[in-house]
Design a protein around this motif. Sequence first.
Motif, PDB file in Angstrom:
ATOM      1  N   LYS A 257       0.870  -1.183   0.000  1.00  0.00           N
ATOM      2  CA  LYS A 257       0.000   0.000   0.000  1.00  0.00           C
ATOM      3  C   LYS A 257       0.901   1.225   0.000  1.00  0.00           C
ATOM      4  CE  LYS A 257      -2.647  -1.972   3.234  1.00  0.00           C
ATOM      5  NZ  LYS A 257      -3.505  -2.099   4.370  1.00  0.00           N
ATOM      6  N   VAL A 258       0.648   2.137  -0.939  1.00  0.00           N
ATOM      7  CA  VAL A 258       1.461   3.351  -1.062  1.00  0.00           C
ATOM      8  C   VAL A 258       0.542   4.548  -1.284  1.00  0.00           C
ATOM      9  CG1 VAL A 258       3.511   2.150  -1.950  1.00  0.00           C
ATOM     10  CG2 VAL A 258       1.808   3.018  -3.560  1.00  0.00           C
ATOM     11  N   ALA A 259       1.116   5.725  -1.213  1.00  0.00           N
ATOM     12  CA  ALA A 259       0.425   7.001  -1.462  1.00  0.00           C
ATOM     13  C   ALA A 259      -0.651   7.229  -0.412  1.00  0.00           C
ATOM     14  CB  ALA A 259      -0.128   7.099  -2.878  1.00  0.00           C
ATOM     15  N   GLU A 260      -1.880   6.777  -0.660  1.00  0.00           N
ATOM     16  CA  GLU A 260      -2.967   7.012   0.286  1.00  0.00           C
ATOM     17  C   GLU A 260      -4.100   6.035   0.047  1.00  0.00           C
ATOM     18  OE1 GLU A 260      -5.123  10.701  -0.330  1.00  0.00           O
ATOM     19  OE2 GLU A 260      -4.502  10.725  -2.419  1.00  0.00           O
ATOM     20  N   SER A 261      -4.998   5.966   1.017  1.00  0.00           N
ATOM     21  CA  SER A 261      -6.229   5.197   0.859  1.00  0.00           C
ATOM     22  C   SER A 261      -7.343   5.902   1.618  1.00  0.00           C
ATOM     23  CB  SER A 261      -6.065   3.762   1.376  1.00  0.00           C
ATOM     24  OG  SER A 261      -5.863   3.759   2.773  1.00  0.00           O
ATOM     25  N   GLU A 262      -8.561   5.647   1.179  1.00  0.00           N
ATOM     26  CA  GLU A 262      -9.770   6.178   1.823  1.00  0.00           C
ATOM     27  C   GLU A 262     -10.751   5.018   1.846  1.00  0.00           C
ATOM     28  OE1 GLU A 262     -12.199   9.134   3.508  1.00  0.00           O
ATOM     29  OE2 GLU A 262     -10.274   9.633   2.611  1.00  0.00           O
ATOM     30  N   TRP A 263     -11.219   4.625   3.031  1.00  0.00           N
ATOM     31  CA  TRP A 263     -12.119   3.479   3.124  1.00  0.00           C
ATOM     32  C   TRP A 263     -13.216   3.759   4.128  1.00  0.00           C
ATOM     33  CZ3 TRP A 263     -10.891   0.811  -0.869  1.00  0.00           C
ATOM     34  CH2 TRP A 263     -11.568  -0.381  -1.130  1.00  0.00           C
ATOM     35  N   HIS A 264     -14.452   3.335   3.826  1.00  0.00           N
ATOM     36  CA  HIS A 264     -15.625   3.618   4.644  1.00  0.00           C
ATOM     37  C   HIS A 264     -16.291   2.319   5.087  1.00  0.00           C
ATOM     38  CE1 HIS A 264     -15.325   7.706   3.102  1.00  0.00           C
ATOM     39  NE2 HIS A 264     -15.155   7.155   1.915  1.00  0.00           N
ATOM     40  N   TYR A 265     -17.034   2.386   6.200  1.00  0.00           N
ATOM     41  CA  TYR A 265     -17.751   1.210   6.685  1.00  0.00           C
ATOM     42  C   TYR A 265     -18.911   1.649   7.579  1.00  0.00           C
ATOM     43  CZ  TYR A 265     -14.408   2.294  10.357  1.00  0.00           C
ATOM     44  OH  TYR A 265     -13.647   2.954  11.278  1.00  0.00           O
ATOM     45  N   ALA A 266     -19.955   0.800   7.630  1.00  0.00           N
ATOM     46  CA  ALA A 266     -21.130   1.081   8.460  1.00  0.00           C
ATOM     47  C   ALA A 266     -20.843   0.664   9.894  1.00  0.00           C
ATOM     48  CB  ALA A 266     -22.336   0.331   7.921  1.00  0.00           C
ATOM     49  N   LEU A 267     -21.277   1.503  10.845  1.00  0.00           N
ATOM     50  CA  LEU A 267     -21.141   1.194  12.267  1.00  0.00           C
ATOM     51  C   LEU A 267     -22.434   0.645  12.849  1.00  0.00           C
ATOM     52  CD1 LEU A 267     -19.179   4.376  13.400  1.00  0.00           C
ATOM     53  CD2 LEU A 267     -18.273   2.065  13.137  1.00  0.00           C
ATOM     54  N   GLY A 268     -23.518   0.762  12.090  1.00  0.00           N
ATOM     55  CA  GLY A 268     -24.830   0.340  12.569  1.00  0.00           C
ATOM     56  C   GLY A 268     -25.628   1.546  13.021  1.00  0.00           C
ATOM     57  N   GLY A 269     -26.938   1.400  13.034  1.00  0.00           N
ATOM     58  CA  GLY A 269     -27.791   2.506  13.461  1.00  0.00           C
ATOM     59  C   GLY A 269     -27.694   3.719  12.568  1.00  0.00           C
ATOM     60  N   GLY A 270     -27.361   3.526  11.300  1.00  0.00           N
ATOM     61  CA  GLY A 270     -27.258   4.640  10.364  1.00  0.00           C
ATOM     62  C   GLY A 270     -25.978   5.445  10.495  1.00  0.00           C
ATOM     63  N   ARG A 271     -25.061   5.005  11.347  1.00  0.00           N
ATOM     64  CA  ARG A 271     -23.787   5.719  11.522  1.00  0.00           C
ATOM     65  C   ARG A 271     -22.706   5.072  10.676  1.00  0.00           C
ATOM     66  NH1 ARG A 271     -22.331   5.540  17.515  1.00  0.00           N
ATOM     67  NH2 ARG A 271     -22.147   3.449  16.747  1.00  0.00           N
ATOM     68  N   CYS A 272     -21.735   5.887  10.286  1.00  0.00           N
ATOM     69  CA  CYS A 272     -20.647   5.413   9.427  1.00  0.00           C
ATOM     70  C   CYS A 272     -19.297   5.754  10.034  1.00  0.00           C
ATOM     71  CB  CYS A 272     -20.736   6.062   8.046  1.00  0.00           C
ATOM     72  SG  CYS A 272     -22.237   5.609   7.156  1.00  0.00           S
ATOM     73  N   GLY A 273     -18.311   4.979   9.673  1.00  0.00           N
ATOM     74  CA  GLY A 273     -16.927   5.254  10.044  1.00  0.00           C
ATOM     75  C   GLY A 273     -16.087   5.213   8.788  1.00  0.00           C
ATOM     76  N   GLY A 274     -14.862   5.570   8.936  1.00  0.00           N
ATOM     77  CA  GLY A 274     -13.974   5.540   7.785  1.00  0.00           C
ATOM     78  C   GLY A 274     -12.577   5.939   8.185  1.00  0.00           C
ATOM     79  N   ALA A 275     -11.659   5.712   7.290  1.00  0.00           N
ATOM     80  CA  ALA A 275     -10.273   6.056   7.567  1.00  0.00           C
ATOM     81  C   ALA A 275      -9.600   6.542   6.299  1.00  0.00           C
ATOM     82  CB  ALA A 275      -9.536   4.847   8.120  1.00  0.00           C
ATOM     83  N   HIS A 276      -8.904   7.657   6.431  1.00  0.00           N
ATOM     84  CA  HIS A 276      -8.012   8.130   5.373  1.00  0.00           C
ATOM     85  C   HIS A 276      -6.603   7.901   5.896  1.00  0.00           C
ATOM     86  CE1 HIS A 276      -6.526  10.543   2.025  1.00  0.00           C
ATOM     87  NE2 HIS A 276      -5.575  10.845   2.884  1.00  0.00           N
TER      88      HIS A 276
END
Length: 190
Positions: free
Chosen positions: A59-78
Amino acid sequence: MKRTANRRRVVTVLFSAVAVVILGAIAAAVGAPPAEAHDHRIPKTVLKKGSQDLQTGFKVAESEWHYALGGGRCGGAHTDYVFRFPGADRVAARSALRVRIFKVQRPDSLKITAHRKVNEDDYPIGKPQVLKRTLSPVVRGGKTVAWDARFRVSQLSRDYYLVTEGHWRDREGCGGDQYAFWSFHVRTGR
């Protein structure tokens, strides 16, 4: 007695059918899992020549990834990554190679660029060449398990510092574009 036994069987069958319908309605109301599971992880990649694995992608440069936390809430990481390339594997000029992306979902876009050089920090320099590629599913047991991006390295006696960029749309509504970059390195010979 025979009529009583038959009535019990009919009642049992009807009760079971009603229970299945009720459980199905509860699962639909709670939110049944999607037909094709979303794995919430940046896919792993490997560079292949024929059936041989040459390198695992860094993995190089950058990444952006999202995921559901439940209850309509979301998380993610750059995440930002340093550039680095593995040691070069030798391949013949005009070799057919492929990057295998271990993700069921087809990438919305996928680009492979080749750089001739890197600086002392392993950062690609100079104008990159965008390689022509084809994308095809890897199917096992009737199900897609990965995707192969096929391309050729055509010039003789050249380093190919390869950077693969993949984009996917989040299917759970937790953000639009998810993406990551991976690096590989081959040197062509005779």
